[in-house]
Design a protein around this motif. Sequence first.
Motif, PDB file in Angstrom:
ATOM      1  N   LEU A 193       0.147  90.127  13.725  1.00  0.00           N
ATOM      2  CA  LEU A 193       0.334  89.859  12.222  1.00  0.00           C
ATOM      3  C   LEU A 193      -0.922  90.721  11.685  1.00  0.00           C
ATOM      4  CD1 LEU A 193       2.366  88.383  10.594  1.00  0.00           C
ATOM      5  CD2 LEU A 193       0.558  86.528  10.458  1.00  0.00           C
ATOM      6  N   GLU A 196      -4.419  90.980   6.532  1.00  0.00           N
ATOM      7  CA  GLU A 196      -4.478  90.390   5.147  1.00  0.00           C
ATOM      8  C   GLU A 196      -3.324  89.205   5.155  1.00  0.00           C
ATOM      9  OE1 GLU A 196      -3.802  93.567   6.007  1.00  0.00           O
ATOM     10  OE2 GLU A 196      -5.702  94.743   5.481  1.00  0.00           O
ATOM     11  N   LYS A 197      -2.321  89.237   5.923  1.00  0.00           N
ATOM     12  CA  LYS A 197      -1.494  88.107   5.949  1.00  0.00           C
ATOM     13  C   LYS A 197      -2.056  86.924   6.654  1.00  0.00           C
ATOM     14  CE  LYS A 197       3.239  90.335   5.389  1.00  0.00           C
ATOM     15  NZ  LYS A 197       4.293  90.441   6.165  1.00  0.00           N
ATOM     16  N   ASP A 200      -4.369  85.426   3.952  1.00  0.00           N
ATOM     17  CA  ASP A 200      -3.934  84.989   2.731  1.00  0.00           C
ATOM     18  C   ASP A 200      -3.080  83.545   3.243  1.00  0.00           C
ATOM     19  OD1 ASP A 200      -2.599  85.063   0.195  1.00  0.00           O
ATOM     20  OD2 ASP A 200      -0.805  85.417   1.348  1.00  0.00           O
ATOM     21  N   ARG A 201      -2.418  83.677   4.445  1.00  0.00           N
ATOM     22  CA  ARG A 201      -1.794  82.500   4.876  1.00  0.00           C
ATOM     23  C   ARG A 201      -2.584  81.183   5.227  1.00  0.00           C
ATOM     24  NH1 ARG A 201       3.093  84.815   8.524  1.00  0.00           N
ATOM     25  NH2 ARG A 201       4.120  86.141   6.814  1.00  0.00           N
ATOM     26  N   THR A 230      -6.573  81.869  14.786  1.00  0.00           N
ATOM     27  CA  THR A 230      -6.510  83.193  13.948  1.00  0.00           C
ATOM     28  C   THR A 230      -7.543  84.038  14.626  1.00  0.00           C
ATOM     29  OG1 THR A 230      -8.387  82.251  12.533  1.00  0.00           O
ATOM     30  CG2 THR A 230      -6.104  82.056  11.736  1.00  0.00           C
ATOM     31  N   GLU A 233      -6.411  90.435  14.032  1.00  0.00           N
ATOM     32  CA  GLU A 233      -4.816  90.861  13.852  1.00  0.00           C
ATOM     33  C   GLU A 233      -3.946  90.199  14.451  1.00  0.00           C
ATOM     34  OE1 GLU A 233      -5.748  95.036  13.902  1.00  0.00           O
ATOM     35  OE2 GLU A 233      -5.433  95.162  11.720  1.00  0.00           O
ATOM     36  N   SER A 273       5.754  87.887  12.501  1.00  0.00           N
ATOM     37  CA  SER A 273       4.791  88.291  13.427  1.00  0.00           C
ATOM     38  C   SER A 273       5.517  88.790  14.506  1.00  0.00           C
ATOM     39  CB  SER A 273       3.821  87.141  13.850  1.00  0.00           C
ATOM     40  OG  SER A 273       4.779  86.299  14.545  1.00  0.00           O
TER      41      SER A 273
END
Length: 437
Positions: A193, A196-197, A200-201, A230, A233, A273
């Motif tokens: 993913l 940036e996502k 943000d999420r 997380t 990427e 994703s």
Amino acid sequence: MSDDKFDSIVVGAGPAGVSAAITMARAGLNVALLERGEYPGAKNVQGAVLYSKMLQDVMPEFWKDCPLERAIVEENIWILTDTSGIKAGYKSPEYAQSEPANCYTIIRVAFDKWFSKKAEEAGVTLVTGVTVSDLVKKDGRIVGVKTTDGDELLASVVIACDGANSILAQKAGLHHEWRPDEIALGVKEILALPREKIEDRFGLEKNQGSTIEMVGDFTKGMMGYAFLYTNQESLAFGLGCALDDFQKTNAKPYDLLEEFKRHPLIRPLIEGSKSVEYSAHIIPEGAWPSMPPLYTDGLLIAGDAAQMINPSHREGSNMAMKAGQLAGETVVEAKKTGHYDAKTLSLYRKKLDDSFVLKDMYDHKDVEVKVRHNRELMTLYPGLLNKAAHDYFLVDGAPKRDHMRRIVQRFRRERGVVNLVKDAWALRKLVGEFSIG
């Protein structure tokens, strides 16, 4: 492969094995580190959480070139039903304001390669693509290992860090093959993913990370949990349940994981994703009652091979690193005397007793058993707690006292007063073990 005798042979280039090998090599010992994968990390499941303190003890200033993903600033625990969830967590940017942070997410392949490279730089002889199948004994004492190719490699001490299903510990007669209720089966997927996502999420700033540990209905009543970490990427997403529960229910781990992806609290986090890796792994979760003897003549055991997992705190690699370091220190001390018998190597157990490793293992010794004997913690209570939270926050024109009365009545109806008291007592004992030790 060389037939030279080493001071020590370490089997398994995971966190425990590399820590042990580096500790001994830096003290001037001649050390061989054997890894069955084509390269260190090849047999490991990707994404994981790395705690800094134990790595720093072995590799000071590791953060300057270690392949870290994100510094964890937020840790969460979710209790889920099929449609809702209670979220609890703690977030503090302070975790990432100094180096090293409390913990980081890592990709095991990259980390294990880096860590083993440090071992080679310290003077360790790293041999990959070799599977150790047995021990070499002389006069009743372990003096080396045999490979599946028929080679023998000799050493004063062997350190078994060969993972959850330790062949060497079994060959030494220190433990049996694990029963299904002593291990869990975990499945993990790496989901790519854009960074940036992810930020943000999950509400993160650059290079900051978060973890989510989850329990609830998605395990279908089996004893288990799920996680979502997380990376820069990608996301590490997985779940694990007791193997005997999988056997009883005939549930398929991958089906469970796929279904869980559609959960309304998970789907928005992973939407869009791309799956780039899927792995399955057994996890030693027998805890203290299943720990084998940790040493015998010519042999020490560390990490997963010795059941060094604290599942209630999601700790394993940090225990493995500390145990590996202490095993290495023990061999260094033994080298000074020239004695490698069980009495001399018992220093390893004393070092572990004095460390956090066995203290934490002992303090959490009954967690798995008590959860097994109180299945309602996995089955009934997630639903009751979520319904209670729903009523607590609901504004429907009814007085709040009616909401609270409905919550209490539901608990009494579903569980009964006597059982509620028993469950509260069991929970109090669990919490007491965590806090008192």
